[in-house]
Design an enzyme around this catalytic site. Structure first.
Site, short mmCIF file in Angstrom:
data_model
loop_
_atom_site.label_atom_id
_atom_site.label_comp_id
_atom_site.label_asym_id
_atom_site.label_seq_id
_atom_site.Cartn_x
_atom_site.Cartn_y
_atom_site.Cartn_z
N CYS A 146 1.03 -8.08 5.19
CA CYS A 146 0.63 -6.69 4.96
C CYS A 146 -0.86 -6.53 4.69
CB CYS A 146 1.50 -6.09 3.87
SG CYS A 146 3.21 -5.84 4.46
N ASP A 147 -1.22 -5.30 4.38
CA ASP A 147 -2.56 -4.78 4.56
C ASP A 147 -3.72 -5.65 4.05
OD1 ASP A 147 -0.81 -2.76 5.23
OD2 ASP A 147 -2.11 -1.17 4.54
N LYS A 148 -3.72 -6.01 2.77
CA LYS A 148 -4.87 -6.72 2.21
C LYS A 148 -4.66 -8.23 2.19
CE LYS A 148 -6.35 -2.71 1.75
NZ LYS A 148 -5.10 -2.12 2.23
N ASP A 187 0.81 -1.21 0.00
CA ASP A 187 0.00 0.00 0.00
C ASP A 187 0.85 1.27 0.00
OD1 ASP A 187 -2.08 -1.82 0.23
OD2 ASP A 187 -3.23 -0.52 1.56
N SER A 243 -5.16 5.14 5.43
CA SER A 243 -4.09 4.26 5.87
C SER A 243 -4.12 4.19 7.38
CB SER A 243 -2.74 4.81 5.39
OG SER A 243 -1.68 4.22 6.09
N CYS A 297 4.97 -2.40 8.45
CA CYS A 297 5.39 -1.09 8.97
C CYS A 297 5.15 -0.98 10.48
CB CYS A 297 4.69 0.02 8.22
SG CYS A 297 5.15 0.09 6.48
N GLU A 324 -6.69 4.78 -0.29
CA GLU A 324 -6.37 5.39 1.00
C GLU A 324 -5.99 6.86 0.80
OE1 GLU A 324 -3.35 2.94 2.72
OE2 GLU A 324 -4.79 1.47 3.46
#
EC number: 4.2.1.9
Length: 558
Positions: free
Chosen positions: A122-124, A81, A473, A195, A447
């Site tokens: 990570c995110d997704k 992202d 985000s 992150c 985002e």
């Protein structure tokens, strides 16, 4: 242990061709009759949270073999992202969640695996795999890649990726020089891993513990720590026990488990994206879960930890303070805050799992009687601007602000908004509206980290509200209200707001309203020309036609 699903492809005379192909893939005679385990990895070179997962896949396969299983590794796609931020790439981020869920479902269902180890980070990727696990419903355990260490500047100050994004805004506002921005860039992301703040990836990996689908430590053990490798091995071995006990994801993910996940979210002030993903997860699990229920959880759960980007406390600090289990254990001291009888992947209850995990640093995880706020770190707002809800990360709002009123400054895209913010079209007291950026409108619900970072970097963070049908985000902070539903592209109220309209944001009362005379409002609705899709070909065009608004989790219509 239940009868092996893999018998479908390994047993009987008529399965000789299947066995022949399996032998060609390395399966030995003695492997037939053992549990076949899908090792669902997400290793990819361009995503720093995933560059090390190839090694973790090897550890998982070794542990599976040692525990009596036969591992088969395959990979999913992944989008970073941060790298996709601020350009067309961000349109693909949320839609990638559906591709991941579909691809995992496809591979596992086609090959009749008996169990699954998911290695996301990570995110997704984590929510995509979670959704797939609910669909497939075979014994599954989640093993994240672990968080990145916090960066450090030359003067020892801890920083993260959000520091770099905000540094760009600070540089453009003349608050820091080019050398200072360069230092943030050089040291903001010092290691592999997700992150380092309480952003979306780490939020979801922590929530996996509260849901009961991952062992303690999943969300907080650093990616580069030797402890992480041992955690990976232990988790893979645990899956074999889970198979023997025949515990499936839908046995674990119930209304109680989702309450527990949101309770942790409230206590830690997690990313607003967790709402989107957990609602999608609930849908796949066949669990009815409303936005109103999230507010009910927030009412009974205090905000106990404030992590980056809302403070200079990072995931590594949370781990040293006792991690998710310690936070949950502290929370459990408040009657009704958690469902301690909820089942976990080990067969133990959540209460049994977190028992004895005491907080080691009350500066990081506050004691129950000294919370940051009495109510949780997320809130769902409703009103004539968001009839189906909108989300704000209250834990990321500076200076304890609970109400904001001001004139609307309307932009029809993120790019338009960025240009307006940089060129000083937004001033103190304004309410920035960024519309047509929802799941359908974006498409892909991008985002808004760049606009929020610009606002914070220019010193307007506590003085300007931002409202969007897009999302934020986990690195965003301030009066950032997203997921407005229904979205503008669906003819939601956000489509009818005009410059200068008076907007009211009241976090305490959970209100998001626009003050426009009813006659004028109806006139605007009648004059609305509808939404013309921005993308006409490829996956995003299909996604835009099939996706629903954020209040449903942004899931695809069947």
């Amino acid at each position: 242990m239940a009868e092996l699903r893999s018998n479908m492809i390994t047993q009987g005379i008529d399965r000789a061709p299947h066995r022949s192909l399996l032998r060609a893939a390395g399966v030995k005679e003695e492997d037939f009759g053992k549990p076949f385990i899908a090792v669902c990895n997400s290793y990819i070179d361009i995503v720093p949270g995933h560059v090390h997962l190839q090694e973790f896949g090897k550890i998982v396969k070794e542990a599976i073999r040692e525990a009596g299983g036969v591992p088969f590794e395959f990979n999913t796609i992944g989008v970073d992202d941060g790298i996709a931020m601020g350009h067309i790439g961000m349109r693909y981020s949320l839609p990638s969640r559906e591709i991941i869920a579909d691809s995992v479902e496809t591979v596992v269902s086609a090959h009749w695996f008996d169990g699954m180890v998911c290695i996301p980070n990570c995110d997704k990727i984590t929510p995509g795999m979670l959704m797939a696990a609910m669909r497939i419903n075979i014994p599954t355990i989640f093993v994240s890649g672990g968080p990145m260490a916090a960066g450090r500047t030359s003067d020892g100050r801890k920083i993260s990726l959000s520091s770099v994004f905000e540094g760009v805004g600070a540089y453009q506002a003349g608050k820091i020089n080019e050398n200072e921005l360069q230092e943030l860039e050089q040291f903001g992301c010092p290691t592999c891993g997700s992150c380092s703040g309480m952003f979306t990836a780490n939020s979801m990996n922590c929530l996996s513990e509260a849901l009961g689908l991952a062992l303690p430590g999943n969300g907080t053990i650093l990616a580069t720590s030797p402890e992480r490798k041992e955690f990976v091995r232990k988790s893979a071995a645990q899956l074999m026990e889970t198979i023997r006990k025949d515990i499936k994801p839908r046995d674990i993910v119930t209304v109680k488990a989702i309450d527990n996940a949101f309770a942790l979210d409230m206590a830690l002030g997690g990313s607003t994206n967790t709402v989107l993903h957990t609602l999608a997860l609930a849908n796949e699990a066949g669990v009815e879960y409303s936005l109103e229920r999230i507010n009910e959880v927030a009412e009974r759960v205090p905000h106990l930890a404030k992590l980056a980007p809302a403070s200079d406390v990072f995931i590594e600090d949370l781990h040293e303070a006792g991690g998710v289990s310690a936070a949950l254990n502290e929370l459990s001291k408040k009657e009704g805050a958690l469902h301690l009888d909820a089942l976990t992947v080990t067969g133990k209850t959540l209460g049994e799992t977190i028992a004895g995990h005491e907080v080691k640093d009350y500066d990081v995880i506050h004691p129950l009687d000294q919370p940051f706020t009495e109510k949780g770190g997320l809130a769902v707002l409703f009103g004539n601007l968001a009839p189906d809800g909108a989300i704000i990360k209250t834990g990321g709002v500076q200076n304890g602000i609970t109400r904001h009123e001001g004139p609307a400054v309307v932009f029809d895209s993120q790019d338009e908004a960025l240009d307006g913010i940089i060129n000083r079209k937004v001033k103190e007291g304004d309410v920035v509206i960024i519309r047509y950026e929802g799941p359908k409108g974006g498409p892909g619900m991008p985002e808004m980290l760049a606009p929020t970072s610009q606002i914070v970097g220019m010193g307007l963070g506590p003085k300007v509200a931002l409202i969007t049908d897009g999302r934020f985000s986990g690195a965003s902070r301030g009066l950032s209200i997203g997921h407005v539903s229904p979205e503008a592209a669906e003819g939601g109220p956000l489509a009818f707001v005009e410059n200068g309209d008076h907007i009211i944001v009241d976090i305490e009362k959970r209100i998001l309203d626009v003050q426009v005379p009813e006659e004028e409002w109806e006139k605007r609705k009648a004059n609305w020309k509808g939404f013309e899709p921005k993308v006409k070909t490829g996956y995003l065009a299909r996604y835009s036609k099939l996706v629903t608004s954020a209040n449903t989790g942004g899931i695809m219509k069947i």
